[in-house]
Design an enzyme around this catalytic site. Structure first.
Site, PDB file in Angstrom:
ATOM      1  N   HIS A   1       0.884  -1.413   0.078  1.00  0.00           N
ATOM      2  CA  HIS A   1       0.133  -0.233  -0.205  1.00  0.00           C
ATOM      3  C   HIS A   1       0.984   1.385   0.628  1.00  0.00           C
ATOM      4  O   HIS A   1       2.050   1.379   0.304  1.00  0.00           O
ATOM      5  CB  HIS A   1      -0.877  -0.340   0.776  1.00  0.00           C
TER       6      HIS A   1
ATOM      7  N   LYS B   1       4.566   6.815   7.789  1.00  0.00           N
ATOM      8  CA  LYS B   1       3.845   5.426   8.878  1.00  0.00           C
ATOM      9  C   LYS B   1       4.916   5.158   9.745  1.00  0.00           C
ATOM     10  O   LYS B   1       6.599   4.772   9.283  1.00  0.00           O
ATOM     11  CB  LYS B   1       3.847   3.961   7.661  1.00  0.00           C
TER      12      LYS B   1
ATOM     13  N   TYR C   1      -0.063   0.653  13.770  1.00  0.00           N
ATOM     14  CA  TYR C   1       0.778   2.020  13.082  1.00  0.00           C
ATOM     15  C   TYR C   1       0.379   2.967  13.205  1.00  0.00           C
ATOM     16  O   TYR C   1      -0.662   3.502  13.091  1.00  0.00           O
ATOM     17  CB  TYR C   1       0.731   1.177  11.576  1.00  0.00           C
TER      18      TYR C   1
END
Length: 205
Positions: free
Chosen positions: A63, A73, A133
């Protein structure tokens, strides 16, 4: 301690673990890490925190999000173990198409930081795995994309003894070459400009 991975814009963090008769404790995330380590790494401004629970073999990703604004992230596994993979999907990057894997587990306490524009995927290695995350931007379906995690053109070495379980969306995602042809991938220079303009960084001493 943070150490850069082979892909620019990605780091692995190894925490200091404190143990006593009650158990153990470590910091999952520390915004000031970049200052203490004197590294060229942006400080993550968290807009959203996610938690996913996966069964063994669950494969999520690859992703990534449009830049700007992208989605940086900070990823950690707080129960079980995963193989966490960073993929450079930035057109024009010296390491375009390269990938690097890091095992994250509740046992080792490691985490991975990814800058905007990088692709991310993980495979659950344990019977169940809980992944937390932190994200720099919130979920926005129109800006988020995927690449087939089994794309032979990327060639990620997923464990051969685990049968991957993919969502229909990830299974039907384009290959890296198809995504590039469709103009879906972020550009490396645009990612660097965005990071320079929107993050305060600390240079090495």
């Amino acid at each position: 301690m943070k150490e850069p991975l082979t892909i620019e814009g990605a780091w692995r963090r190894t925490p200091r673990v404190h143990t006593d008769e009650r158990g153990r404790f470590h910091e999952l995330f520390r915004r000031e890490d970049s200052v203490e380590q004197g590294e060229q790494v942006e400080r993550l401004e968290t807009a959203q925190a996610n938690c996913s629970v996966s069964r063994r073999g669950a494969l999520r990703g690859i992703h990534f999000a449009d830049v700007p604004p992208g989605q940086a992230k900070h990823v950690a596994c707080v129960q079980g173990a995963i193989l966490d993979v960073v993929v450079d999907v930035r057109v024009g990057s010296p390491t375009f198409g390269a990938w690097e894997a890091v095992e994250l587990s509740a046992e080792n306490g490691h985490s991975v930081h990814l800058s905007e524009g990088l692709g991310h995927a993980f495979l659950a290695l344990s019977e169940t795995a809980t992944v937390v995350y932190l994200c720099s931007t919130g979920y926005a379906p129109g800006r988020e994309h995927g690449i087939q995690p089994l794309d032979p053109g990327i060639g990620i070495a997923w464990p051969s003894d685990i049968e991957p379980i993919l969502s229909a969306k990830d299974r039907e995602a384009p290959t890296l070459a198809e995504a590039a042809e469709a103009g879906l991938l972020p550009r490396h220079d645009a990612c660097l400009r965005y990071r320079a303009a929107h993050h305060r960084t600390e240079g090495a001493a």
